[in-house]
Design an enzyme around this catalytic site. Structure first.
Site, short mmCIF file in Angstrom:
data_model
loop_
_atom_site.label_atom_id
_atom_site.label_comp_id
_atom_site.label_asym_id
_atom_site.label_seq_id
_atom_site.Cartn_x
_atom_site.Cartn_y
_atom_site.Cartn_z
N TYR A 161 -23.68 -22.96 5.39
CA TYR A 161 -24.81 -22.07 5.02
C TYR A 161 -26.02 -22.20 4.89
O TYR A 161 -25.80 -23.23 3.85
CB TYR A 161 -24.26 -20.45 3.96
CG TYR A 161 -25.55 -19.65 3.38
CD1 TYR A 161 -24.94 -19.03 4.79
CD2 TYR A 161 -25.82 -19.88 2.50
CE1 TYR A 161 -26.73 -17.84 4.27
CE2 TYR A 161 -26.99 -18.34 1.69
CZ TYR A 161 -27.43 -17.23 2.84
OH TYR A 161 -27.93 -16.66 2.24
N ASP B 130 -28.27 -30.65 3.95
CA ASP B 130 -28.83 -29.41 2.66
C ASP B 130 -27.58 -29.46 2.01
O ASP B 130 -26.63 -29.39 1.52
CB ASP B 130 -28.45 -28.03 3.81
CG ASP B 130 -28.46 -26.87 2.93
OD1 ASP B 130 -29.19 -26.72 1.78
OD2 ASP B 130 -28.51 -25.41 2.84
N LYS C 165 -30.10 -24.03 -6.22
CA LYS C 165 -29.09 -23.84 -7.41
C LYS C 165 -29.61 -24.69 -8.54
O LYS C 165 -30.69 -24.66 -9.29
CB LYS C 165 -28.23 -23.94 -7.05
CG LYS C 165 -27.82 -23.15 -5.75
CD LYS C 165 -26.49 -22.70 -5.41
CE LYS C 165 -26.75 -21.52 -4.18
NZ LYS C 165 -26.50 -22.00 -2.58
C1 LIG Z 1 -27.44 -21.14 -1.62
C2 LIG Z 1 -27.04 -22.34 -0.24
C3 LIG Z 1 -28.48 -21.86 0.21
C4 LIG Z 1 -29.67 -20.81 0.19
O1 LIG Z 1 -30.17 -20.94 -1.36
P1 LIG Z 1 -30.63 -19.23 -1.52
O2 LIG Z 1 -31.23 -19.88 -3.30
O3 LIG Z 1 -29.49 -18.49 -2.15
O4 LIG Z 1 -31.89 -18.90 -1.06
C5 LIG Z 1 -28.69 -22.70 0.90
N1 LIG Z 1 -27.68 -23.49 1.77
C6 LIG Z 1 -27.04 -23.55 0.34
C7 LIG Z 1 -25.94 -25.30 1.28
C8 LIG Z 1 -26.33 -23.33 -0.03
O5 LIG Z 1 -25.09 -23.08 -0.55
#
Ligand SMILES: *Cc1c(COP(=O)(O)O)cnc(C)c1O
Length: 428
Positions: A144, A239, A276
Protein backbone atom coordinates in the site's frame (compact mmCIF):
# COMPACT_ATOMS: atom_id res chain seq x y z
CA UNK A 1 -19.00 -4.09 27.43
CA UNK A 2 -21.30 -1.10 26.91
CA UNK A 3 -21.19 0.60 23.54
CA UNK A 4 -24.29 2.79 23.78
CA UNK A 5 -22.61 6.11 23.12
CA UNK A 6 -20.41 4.75 20.33
CA UNK A 7 -23.50 3.26 18.67
CA UNK A 8 -25.43 6.54 18.93
CA UNK A 9 -22.52 8.57 17.60
CA UNK A 10 -21.96 6.10 14.77
CA UNK A 11 -25.62 6.49 13.75
CA UNK A 12 -25.20 10.26 13.72
CA UNK A 13 -21.84 10.06 11.92
CA UNK A 14 -23.18 7.91 9.10
CA UNK A 15 -25.60 10.67 8.15
CA UNK A 16 -22.88 13.24 7.61
CA UNK A 17 -19.64 11.31 6.91
CA UNK A 18 -19.23 8.47 4.35
CA UNK A 19 -19.54 5.25 6.35
CA UNK A 20 -19.41 7.38 9.48
CA UNK A 21 -15.61 7.49 9.39
CA UNK A 22 -12.81 9.54 7.87
CA UNK A 23 -10.80 6.50 6.75
CA UNK A 24 -12.56 3.30 5.61
CA UNK A 25 -10.93 0.63 7.78
CA UNK A 26 -12.14 2.40 10.95
CA UNK A 27 -15.73 1.49 10.10
CA UNK A 28 -15.06 -2.08 11.40
CA UNK A 29 -17.22 -3.46 8.58
CA UNK A 30 -14.89 -6.44 8.04
CA UNK A 31 -15.45 -7.66 11.59
CA UNK A 32 -19.13 -6.68 11.73
CA UNK A 33 -18.83 -4.40 14.75
CA UNK A 34 -19.63 -0.84 15.77
CA UNK A 35 -16.48 1.29 15.79
CA UNK A 36 -15.46 2.52 19.24
CA UNK A 37 -15.40 6.31 19.30
CA UNK A 38 -12.31 7.26 21.24
CA UNK A 39 -12.21 9.96 23.86
CA UNK A 40 -8.59 9.86 25.01
CA UNK A 41 -5.46 7.74 25.12
CA UNK A 42 -2.39 7.67 27.34
CA UNK A 43 0.55 5.29 27.29
CA UNK A 44 -0.64 1.90 26.05
CA UNK A 45 -4.30 2.52 26.97
CA UNK A 46 -7.10 3.93 24.89
CA UNK A 47 -10.50 4.90 26.31
CA UNK A 48 -13.76 5.16 24.36
CA UNK A 49 -16.69 7.51 24.95
CA UNK A 50 -18.58 4.83 26.91
CA UNK A 51 -15.66 4.71 29.35
CA UNK A 52 -14.31 1.33 28.21
CA UNK A 53 -10.55 1.02 28.45
CA UNK A 54 -8.39 -1.07 26.12
CA UNK A 55 -4.74 -2.04 25.76
CA UNK A 56 -4.06 -0.60 22.33
CA UNK A 57 -2.19 -2.52 19.61
CA UNK A 58 -3.27 -0.26 16.74
CA UNK A 59 -1.25 2.73 17.96
CA UNK A 60 -2.96 4.95 15.39
CA UNK A 61 -1.77 2.51 12.67
CA UNK A 62 1.88 3.08 13.39
CA UNK A 63 2.79 6.57 14.61
CA UNK A 64 2.51 5.71 18.31
CA UNK A 65 5.86 4.01 18.87
CA UNK A 66 6.30 5.87 22.18
CA UNK A 67 2.73 5.21 23.24
CA UNK A 68 -0.05 7.77 23.39
CA UNK A 69 0.46 11.32 24.60
CA UNK A 70 4.11 10.93 25.56
CA UNK A 71 4.66 13.84 28.02
CA UNK A 72 7.70 15.19 26.17
CA UNK A 73 5.97 15.11 22.78
CA UNK A 74 2.85 16.74 24.20
CA UNK A 75 4.97 19.43 25.90
CA UNK A 76 6.76 20.18 22.63
CA UNK A 77 3.46 20.55 20.76
CA UNK A 78 1.94 22.71 23.52
CA UNK A 79 4.94 25.01 23.48
CA UNK A 80 4.70 25.24 19.69
CA UNK A 81 0.97 26.06 19.93
CA UNK A 82 1.72 29.04 22.13
CA UNK A 83 3.94 30.45 19.40
CA UNK A 84 1.39 30.19 16.62
CA UNK A 85 -0.24 27.40 14.64
CA UNK A 86 1.01 28.06 11.13
CA UNK A 87 3.03 30.75 9.39
CA UNK A 88 3.39 29.66 5.77
CA UNK A 89 7.04 30.63 6.08
CA UNK A 90 10.17 28.62 6.92
CA UNK A 91 10.99 27.80 10.54
CA UNK A 92 14.07 26.53 12.39
CA UNK A 93 12.46 23.21 13.33
CA UNK A 94 11.95 22.22 9.67
CA UNK A 95 15.71 22.48 9.16
CA UNK A 96 16.26 20.53 12.36
CA UNK A 97 13.90 17.77 11.21
CA UNK A 98 15.51 17.49 7.76
CA UNK A 99 18.94 17.31 9.43
CA UNK A 100 17.72 14.65 11.87
CA UNK A 101 16.25 12.63 9.02
CA UNK A 102 19.53 12.81 7.11
CA UNK A 103 21.49 11.80 10.19
CA UNK A 104 19.27 8.77 10.93
CA UNK A 105 18.56 7.74 7.31
CA UNK A 106 21.74 8.80 5.48
CA UNK A 107 20.38 8.07 1.98
CA UNK A 108 17.92 10.95 2.52
CA UNK A 109 20.49 13.66 1.81
CA UNK A 110 17.84 16.19 0.85
CA UNK A 111 14.19 15.90 1.86
CA UNK A 112 10.89 17.72 1.66
CA UNK A 113 8.10 17.70 4.25
CA UNK A 114 4.49 17.02 3.28
CA UNK A 115 1.34 16.23 5.24
CA UNK A 116 0.61 12.54 4.65
CA UNK A 117 2.19 9.32 3.48
CA UNK A 118 -0.02 9.44 0.40
CA UNK A 119 1.41 12.81 -0.53
CA UNK A 120 4.98 11.67 0.15
CA UNK A 121 4.76 8.67 -2.20
CA UNK A 122 2.83 10.60 -4.85
CA UNK A 123 5.53 13.29 -4.80
CA UNK A 124 8.44 10.82 -4.83
CA UNK A 125 6.94 9.15 -7.91
CA UNK A 126 6.58 12.53 -9.61
CA UNK A 127 10.22 13.32 -8.85
CA UNK A 128 11.30 9.96 -10.27
CA UNK A 129 9.33 10.64 -13.45
CA UNK A 130 10.68 14.18 -13.75
CA UNK A 131 14.26 13.07 -13.12
CA UNK A 132 14.23 10.13 -15.54
CA UNK A 133 11.88 11.58 -18.14
CA UNK A 134 9.93 8.29 -18.10
CA UNK A 135 6.28 7.56 -17.33
CA UNK A 136 5.95 3.95 -16.11
CA UNK A 137 6.31 2.75 -12.54
CA UNK A 138 6.42 -0.74 -11.07
CA UNK A 139 4.73 -1.63 -7.80
CA UNK A 140 3.93 -4.87 -5.98
CA UNK A 141 0.62 -6.52 -5.30
CA UNK A 142 -0.36 -6.13 -1.65
CA UNK A 143 1.90 -3.14 -0.97
CA UNK A 144 0.00 0.00 0.00
CA UNK A 145 1.37 3.38 -0.96
CA UNK A 146 -1.52 5.69 -0.13
CA UNK A 147 -4.51 6.58 -2.26
CA UNK A 148 -3.08 8.62 -5.15
CA UNK A 149 -4.55 7.68 -8.55
CA UNK A 150 -1.61 5.80 -10.06
CA UNK A 151 -1.06 3.66 -6.96
CA UNK A 152 -4.59 2.37 -6.38
CA UNK A 153 -3.86 -0.36 -8.84
CA UNK A 154 -3.81 -4.14 -8.89
CA UNK A 155 -2.65 -6.64 -11.46
CA UNK A 156 -4.97 -7.46 -14.35
CA UNK A 157 -5.30 -10.92 -15.81
CA UNK A 158 -2.47 -10.93 -18.32
CA UNK A 159 1.30 -10.89 -17.81
CA UNK A 160 2.72 -7.39 -18.42
CA UNK A 161 -0.66 -6.04 -19.42
CA UNK A 162 -3.86 -4.63 -18.09
CA UNK A 163 -3.39 -3.27 -14.59
CA UNK A 164 -6.76 -2.28 -13.17
CA UNK A 165 -7.63 0.31 -10.57
CA UNK A 166 -8.93 -0.79 -7.19
CA UNK A 167 -11.09 2.34 -7.03
CA UNK A 168 -13.75 3.94 -9.18
CA UNK A 169 -12.82 7.40 -10.39
CA UNK A 170 -9.33 6.53 -11.63
CA UNK A 171 -8.95 6.91 -15.41
CA UNK A 172 -7.61 3.84 -17.22
CA UNK A 173 -5.10 6.17 -18.90
CA UNK A 174 -3.39 6.72 -15.53
CA UNK A 175 -3.45 3.09 -14.55
CA UNK A 176 -1.71 1.91 -17.71
CA UNK A 177 1.53 3.46 -16.45
CA UNK A 178 1.57 1.31 -13.31
CA UNK A 179 2.85 -2.24 -13.67
CA UNK A 180 1.88 -4.54 -10.80
CA UNK A 181 3.99 -7.56 -9.91
CA UNK A 182 3.67 -10.14 -7.08
CA UNK A 183 5.78 -9.28 -4.02
CA UNK A 184 9.03 -11.27 -3.81
CA UNK A 185 8.69 -12.50 -7.42
CA UNK A 186 12.22 -11.93 -8.72
CA UNK A 187 11.63 -13.68 -12.03
CA UNK A 188 8.56 -11.59 -12.84
CA UNK A 189 10.47 -8.37 -12.13
CA UNK A 190 13.26 -9.46 -14.47
CA UNK A 191 10.75 -10.26 -17.22
CA UNK A 192 9.04 -6.88 -16.88
CA UNK A 193 12.37 -5.06 -17.07
CA UNK A 194 13.48 -7.11 -20.06
CA UNK A 195 10.24 -6.17 -21.85
CA UNK A 196 9.93 -2.49 -20.95
CA UNK A 197 12.75 -1.55 -18.57
CA UNK A 198 13.73 1.55 -20.53
CA UNK A 199 10.33 3.14 -19.97
CA UNK A 200 10.28 2.52 -16.19
CA UNK A 201 10.93 5.61 -14.05
CA UNK A 202 10.87 3.84 -10.70
CA UNK A 203 10.19 0.73 -8.69
CA UNK A 204 8.27 1.56 -5.53
CA UNK A 205 8.26 -1.04 -2.76
CA UNK A 206 7.65 -1.52 0.94
CA UNK A 207 11.06 -3.03 1.90
CA UNK A 208 9.18 -5.04 4.51
CA UNK A 209 5.53 -5.28 3.49
CA UNK A 210 3.19 -4.40 6.34
CA UNK A 211 -0.15 -3.76 4.67
CA UNK A 212 -0.97 -7.40 3.82
CA UNK A 213 -0.03 -8.66 7.20
CA UNK A 214 3.72 -8.55 7.68
CA UNK A 215 5.67 -10.09 4.79
CA UNK A 216 9.46 -10.14 4.80
CA UNK A 217 11.36 -9.69 1.57
CA UNK A 218 12.89 -12.98 0.41
CA UNK A 219 16.69 -13.03 0.55
CA UNK A 220 17.95 -11.39 -2.64
CA UNK A 221 14.64 -9.70 -3.58
CA UNK A 222 15.62 -6.14 -2.61
CA UNK A 223 19.10 -6.67 -4.02
CA UNK A 224 17.59 -7.68 -7.36
CA UNK A 225 15.46 -4.53 -7.35
CA UNK A 226 18.57 -2.46 -6.70
CA UNK A 227 20.52 -4.13 -9.49
CA UNK A 228 17.82 -4.12 -12.12
CA UNK A 229 16.88 -0.45 -11.52
CA UNK A 230 20.53 0.54 -11.77
CA UNK A 231 20.99 -1.45 -14.97
CA UNK A 232 18.00 0.18 -16.68
CA UNK A 233 18.42 3.71 -15.29
CA UNK A 234 15.27 3.56 -13.16
CA UNK A 235 15.08 4.77 -9.55
CA UNK A 236 14.39 2.61 -6.51
CA UNK A 237 11.89 4.10 -4.04
CA UNK A 238 11.56 2.56 -0.58
CA UNK A 239 8.18 3.37 0.93
CA UNK A 240 9.17 3.38 4.60
CA UNK A 241 6.02 5.10 5.84
CA UNK A 242 5.52 2.17 8.24
CA UNK A 243 9.04 0.76 8.54
CA UNK A 244 10.80 4.12 9.02
CA UNK A 245 11.95 4.42 12.67
CA UNK A 246 9.93 1.23 13.36
CA UNK A 247 12.42 -1.42 12.22
CA UNK A 248 15.18 0.62 13.82
CA UNK A 249 16.44 4.20 13.75
CA UNK A 250 17.54 3.73 10.14
CA UNK A 251 14.31 2.06 9.01
CA UNK A 252 14.35 -1.06 6.84
CA UNK A 253 17.41 0.28 4.99
CA UNK A 254 19.34 0.54 8.27
CA UNK A 255 22.08 -1.88 9.28
CA UNK A 256 20.67 -5.18 10.56
CA UNK A 257 17.03 -4.07 10.26
CA UNK A 258 15.81 -6.99 8.16
CA UNK A 259 16.52 -10.41 9.66
CA UNK A 260 18.80 -12.68 7.63
CA UNK A 261 20.09 -9.88 5.39
CA UNK A 262 23.86 -9.60 5.83
CA UNK A 263 25.44 -6.14 5.76
CA UNK A 264 26.95 -6.92 2.35
CA UNK A 265 23.45 -7.41 0.96
CA UNK A 266 21.92 -4.28 2.49
CA UNK A 267 20.10 -2.20 -0.10
CA UNK A 268 20.07 1.59 -0.17
CA UNK A 269 17.32 3.18 -2.28
CA UNK A 270 17.49 6.36 -4.36
CA UNK A 271 14.40 7.87 -2.75
CA UNK A 272 12.62 7.13 0.53
CA UNK A 273 9.24 8.09 1.92
CA UNK A 274 8.56 8.44 5.64
CA UNK A 275 5.28 9.03 7.45
CA UNK A 276 3.50 7.85 10.60
CA UNK A 277 6.32 7.93 13.23
CA UNK A 278 8.08 10.91 11.62
CA UNK A 279 5.04 13.06 12.46
CA UNK A 280 4.98 11.92 16.09
CA UNK A 281 1.17 11.70 15.94
CA UNK A 282 0.64 14.85 13.90
CA UNK A 283 -0.03 14.94 10.13
CA UNK A 284 3.45 15.00 8.66
CA UNK A 285 5.43 12.93 6.19
CA UNK A 286 8.73 13.30 4.35
CA UNK A 287 10.16 12.26 1.01
CA UNK A 288 13.79 12.55 0.11
CA UNK A 289 16.90 10.92 -1.23
CA UNK A 290 20.02 11.50 -3.25
CA UNK A 291 20.80 15.17 -3.59
CA UNK A 292 21.20 15.03 -7.37
CA UNK A 293 17.64 13.66 -7.69
CA UNK A 294 16.02 15.90 -5.07
CA UNK A 295 17.42 18.99 -6.80
CA UNK A 296 14.68 18.37 -9.40
CA UNK A 297 12.11 19.63 -6.89
CA UNK A 298 10.87 23.23 -7.24
CA UNK A 299 12.22 25.83 -6.69
CA UNK A 300 15.62 24.17 -7.34
CA UNK A 301 14.22 22.25 -10.29
CA UNK A 302 11.16 21.85 -12.46
CA UNK A 303 9.17 19.16 -10.58
CA UNK A 304 6.39 21.09 -8.89
CA UNK A 305 5.25 20.19 -5.38
CA UNK A 306 3.96 22.52 -2.68
CA UNK A 307 1.82 22.69 0.47
CA UNK A 308 0.12 25.43 2.48
CA UNK A 309 0.60 23.55 5.75
CA UNK A 310 3.77 21.62 4.83
CA UNK A 311 6.39 21.79 7.56
CA UNK A 312 3.69 22.86 9.98
CA UNK A 313 5.17 24.09 13.31
CA UNK A 314 3.10 21.72 15.48
CA UNK A 315 3.84 18.72 13.28
CA UNK A 316 7.56 19.46 13.20
CA UNK A 317 7.54 19.91 16.98
CA UNK A 318 5.97 16.46 17.47
CA UNK A 319 8.24 14.87 14.86
CA UNK A 320 11.47 16.35 16.19
CA UNK A 321 10.55 15.46 19.79
CA UNK A 322 9.74 11.87 18.80
CA UNK A 323 12.90 11.32 16.76
CA UNK A 324 15.05 12.81 19.53
CA UNK A 325 13.50 10.49 22.11
CA UNK A 326 14.10 7.48 19.88
CA UNK A 327 17.67 8.55 19.20
CA UNK A 328 18.42 9.17 22.87
CA UNK A 329 17.40 5.68 23.99
CA UNK A 330 19.83 3.03 22.76
CA UNK A 331 17.75 0.13 24.16
CA UNK A 332 14.32 1.09 22.92
CA UNK A 333 14.28 -1.18 19.85
CA UNK A 334 15.54 -4.10 21.88
CA UNK A 335 12.75 -3.60 24.44
CA UNK A 336 10.16 -3.30 21.68
CA UNK A 337 11.41 -6.46 19.98
CA UNK A 338 11.35 -8.43 23.21
CA UNK A 339 7.75 -7.52 24.01
CA UNK A 340 6.64 -8.29 20.47
CA UNK A 341 8.32 -11.69 20.55
CA UNK A 342 6.55 -12.49 23.83
CA UNK A 343 3.19 -11.86 22.17
CA UNK A 344 4.19 -13.87 19.12
CA UNK A 345 5.37 -16.82 21.18
CA UNK A 346 2.15 -16.88 23.20
CA UNK A 347 0.02 -16.91 20.05
CA UNK A 348 2.15 -19.54 18.34
CA UNK A 349 2.02 -21.79 21.40
CA UNK A 350 -1.72 -21.41 21.94
CA UNK A 351 -2.92 -21.58 18.33
CA UNK A 352 -1.21 -24.93 17.68
CA UNK A 353 -0.50 -24.52 14.01
CA UNK A 354 -3.82 -22.90 13.10
CA UNK A 355 -2.22 -19.47 12.58
CA UNK A 356 0.91 -18.18 10.95
CA UNK A 357 2.56 -15.48 13.03
CA UNK A 358 5.10 -13.09 11.52
CA UNK A 359 7.09 -10.52 13.45
CA UNK A 360 9.82 -8.10 12.66
CA UNK A 361 10.92 -5.53 15.25
CA UNK A 362 7.68 -4.27 16.86
CA UNK A 363 5.37 -5.34 14.01
CA UNK A 364 3.35 -8.50 14.38
CA UNK A 365 0.77 -10.14 12.18
CA UNK A 366 -1.43 -13.13 12.85
CA UNK A 367 -2.54 -14.92 9.72
CA UNK A 368 -5.51 -17.13 10.59
CA UNK A 369 -5.81 -20.34 8.59
CA UNK A 370 -9.28 -21.70 7.83
CA UNK A 371 -10.10 -24.12 10.65
CA UNK A 372 -12.99 -26.44 11.57
CA UNK A 373 -15.36 -25.08 8.95
CA UNK A 374 -14.55 -21.45 9.69
CA UNK A 375 -12.94 -19.23 7.05
CA UNK A 376 -9.94 -17.05 7.85
CA UNK A 377 -12.17 -13.97 7.74
CA UNK A 378 -14.70 -15.49 10.14
CA UNK A 379 -11.97 -16.56 12.54
CA UNK A 380 -10.44 -13.09 12.48
CA UNK A 381 -13.81 -11.46 13.16
CA UNK A 382 -14.33 -13.81 16.12
CA UNK A 383 -10.79 -13.05 17.39
CA UNK A 384 -11.45 -9.32 17.11
CA UNK A 385 -14.74 -9.63 18.99
CA UNK A 386 -13.22 -11.82 21.71
CA UNK A 387 -10.33 -9.43 22.29
CA UNK A 388 -12.25 -6.18 22.23
CA UNK A 389 -14.80 -7.55 24.72
CA UNK A 390 -11.86 -8.25 27.04
CA UNK A 391 -10.14 -4.91 26.70
CA UNK A 392 -7.64 -5.67 23.94
CA UNK A 393 -7.79 -3.33 20.95
CA UNK A 394 -6.43 -4.75 17.67
CA UNK A 395 -7.01 -3.72 14.07
CA UNK A 396 -10.48 -4.46 12.70
CA UNK A 397 -8.91 -5.96 9.59
CA UNK A 398 -6.91 -9.14 9.30
CA UNK A 399 -4.47 -7.56 6.84
CA UNK A 400 -3.28 -4.92 9.29
CA UNK A 401 -0.35 -5.50 11.58
CA UNK A 402 -0.31 -5.19 15.35
CA UNK A 403 1.94 -2.43 16.65
CA UNK A 404 3.79 -2.59 19.96
CA UNK A 405 4.91 0.64 21.63
CA UNK A 406 7.46 1.51 24.26
CA UNK A 407 4.56 2.32 26.57
CA UNK A 408 3.31 -1.28 26.63
CA UNK A 409 4.02 -2.47 30.15
CA UNK A 410 5.18 -6.00 30.87
CA UNK A 411 2.03 -6.62 32.89
CA UNK A 412 -0.19 -5.48 29.99
CA UNK A 413 1.77 -7.73 27.63
CA UNK A 414 1.24 -10.60 30.09
CA UNK A 415 -2.47 -9.88 30.29
CA UNK A 416 -2.69 -9.76 26.51
CA UNK A 417 -0.86 -13.09 26.20
CA UNK A 418 -3.31 -14.63 28.67
CA UNK A 419 -6.43 -13.37 26.88
CA UNK A 420 -5.10 -14.40 23.48
CA UNK A 421 -4.19 -17.86 24.76
CA UNK A 422 -7.68 -18.31 26.26
CA UNK A 423 -9.21 -17.51 22.87
CA UNK A 424 -7.45 -20.47 21.34
CA UNK A 425 -8.06 -22.72 24.36
CA UNK A 426 -11.80 -22.25 23.94
CA UNK A 427 -11.81 -23.26 20.31
CA UNK A 428 -8.90 -23.25 17.92
C1 LIG B 1 0.05 4.35 5.81
C2 LIG B 1 0.87 4.17 4.58
C3 LIG B 1 0.86 5.08 3.51
C4 LIG B 1 -0.13 6.21 3.46
O1 LIG B 1 0.09 7.15 4.46
P1 LIG B 1 -1.14 8.14 4.86
O2 LIG B 1 -0.52 9.06 5.85
O3 LIG B 1 -2.22 7.28 5.40
O4 LIG B 1 -1.55 8.83 3.60
C5 LIG B 1 1.73 4.90 2.47
N1 LIG B 1 2.59 3.87 2.46
C6 LIG B 1 2.66 2.96 3.45
C7 LIG B 1 3.66 1.86 3.39
C8 LIG B 1 1.77 3.07 4.53
O5 LIG B 1 1.79 2.13 5.48
Amino acid sequence: MVEVKSQALFDRARKVIPGGVNSPVRACAEVGRVPRFIRRAHGDRIVDIDGNEYIDYVCSWGPGILGHAHPKVVAAVKAACEEGLTFGAPTAREVELAELVRELVPSMEVSRMVNSGTEAVMSAVRVARGFTGRDDILKFEGCYHGHSDGLLVKAGSGLLTGSVSTSAGVPADFVKHTIVVPYNDVKFVEEVFAARGHSIAAVVVEPVAANMGVVLPKPGFLRLLREVTRKYGALLIFDEVITGFRLGLGGAQGVGAIPDVPESDRVVPDLTTLGKIVGGGMPAAVYGGREEIMRSVAPDGNVYQAGTLSGNPLATAAGVATLKLLKADPWIYERLGKKTRRLAEAIVAASKGTTRVTTVASLLSVDFLPWEGESADERYARWYGYLIERGIYVAPSRFEAMFVSDAHTDSDISRTCEVMSRFFAKKA
